[in-house]
Write an enzyme that holds these catalytic residues in place. Structure first.
Site, PDB file in Angstrom:
ATOM      1  N   SER A 145     -88.023  71.408   7.598  1.00  0.00           N
ATOM      2  CA  SER A 145     -87.798  73.162   7.571  1.00  0.00           C
ATOM      3  C   SER A 145     -86.859  73.255   6.749  1.00  0.00           C
ATOM      4  O   SER A 145     -86.104  72.734   5.991  1.00  0.00           O
ATOM      5  CB  SER A 145     -87.211  73.140   9.122  1.00  0.00           C
ATOM      6  OG  SER A 145     -86.939  74.658   8.808  1.00  0.00           O
ATOM      7  N   TYR A 201     -81.775  71.403  15.833  1.00  0.00           N
ATOM      8  CA  TYR A 201     -82.894  71.524  14.807  1.00  0.00           C
ATOM      9  C   TYR A 201     -82.170  71.530  13.561  1.00  0.00           C
ATOM     10  O   TYR A 201     -83.040  70.671  12.652  1.00  0.00           O
ATOM     11  CB  TYR A 201     -83.437  73.089  15.212  1.00  0.00           C
ATOM     12  CG  TYR A 201     -84.623  73.176  14.279  1.00  0.00           C
ATOM     13  CD1 TYR A 201     -85.859  72.870  14.720  1.00  0.00           C
ATOM     14  CD2 TYR A 201     -84.572  74.018  13.040  1.00  0.00           C
ATOM     15  CE1 TYR A 201     -87.081  73.182  14.033  1.00  0.00           C
ATOM     16  CE2 TYR A 201     -85.622  74.124  12.132  1.00  0.00           C
ATOM     17  CZ  TYR A 201     -86.985  73.641  12.914  1.00  0.00           C
ATOM     18  OH  TYR A 201     -88.200  73.929  12.206  1.00  0.00           O
TER      19      TYR A 201
END
Length: 257
Positions: free
Chosen positions: A146, A169
């Site tokens: 990401s 995350y």
């Protein structure tokens, strides 16, 4: 050169938002997309829908990325059915029910569990497929990271919403990038390539106030649609990227600049 004619490509989390798009793109490019998901019914439904558009180019496979026996069974079944596996895409997104809390509200056990499920699952899939690829003499691993594995979170885009960028995350996706580099170096000379893709935000019904702030930091389009990442994946799976190894490609319309 972006064609995948005859390639057998496993996509973990293949029944999910990005997974469905990836599997459809692989089939459209001439490959056999293996929709691998722990939800076997969802995987079968996605494979059937893709197969209706591209006959013979989709198959379903039950696979839990956190279980070694599940991964081993999937590899064995695919080898028996097709004789080889050309690539695996680590795309699954496992997390527990308490994932997504604010930093100060995250419990230690939840932090550890979510990091273990996600990074640990990518490690386990890569380890088991790499063992198969070594014996086979070739293979290709693509890890989905990401933009927030590349840069620090831009928390201002979440102001005025109930959203946040979970600490798990950031740790997971940055870990995925270094896992990619580690494996590429470790497997150097074996015929196995390992690369990563770091997308920016993918549109999934986010609040308008968030989208406005996010889009203002981009070059033109802003928040990506799920199909916007598929071309990069096809490139990394194809022979066009034959000499690219240990790299990360950021696809974010300039958000990280």
């Amino acid at each position: 050169m972006m064609q995948l004619e005859g390639k057998i490509v496993v996509v973990t989390g293949g029944a999910g938002l990005l997974g469905q798009q990836f599997c459809g793109a692989i089939a459209a490019a001439g490959g056999l997309a293996v929709v691998a998901d722990r939800d076997a019914e969802a995987a079968a439904a996605v494979a059937a829908a893709i197969g209706a558009r591209h006959p013979g180019r989709a198959a379903a496979c039950a696979l839990d990325i956190t279980r070694k026996d599940s991964i081993g069974a999937a590899i064995a079944a695919l080898q028996q059915a097709h004789g080889r596996i050309d690539a695996v895409v680590n795309n699954a997104y496992p997390r527990n029910g308490r994932y997504g809390r604010l930093f100060e509200d995250v419990e230690y056990d939840d932090f550890c569990e979510n990091v273990s499920l996600h990074v640990g699952g990518y490690f386990l899939v890569s380890q088991q497929f790499a063992r198969f690829f070594r014996a086979q003499g070739h293979g290709n691993i693509v890890n989905m990271s990401s933009v927030y594995g590349v840069i620090a979170p831009r928390f201002s885009v979440y102001d005025g919403t109930t959203m946040t960028m979970p600490v798990e995350y950031a740790v997971i996706k940055s870990g995925v990038l270094h896992l990619t580099r580690y494996m590429a170096k470790y497997l150097k000379g074996t015929g196995i390539r390992v690369n990563a893709i770091s997308p920016g935000g993918i549109f999934d019904g986010q609040p308008e106030s968030f989208l406005e702030k996010y889009n203002a930091l981009c070059s033109g389009k802003g928040m990506l649609d799920k199909q916007d990442v598929a071309g990069t994946l096809l490139f990394l799976l194809s022979d066009a990227s034959a000499f690219i190894n240990g790299q990360n490609i950021t696809v974010d319309d300039g958000f990280s600049l």
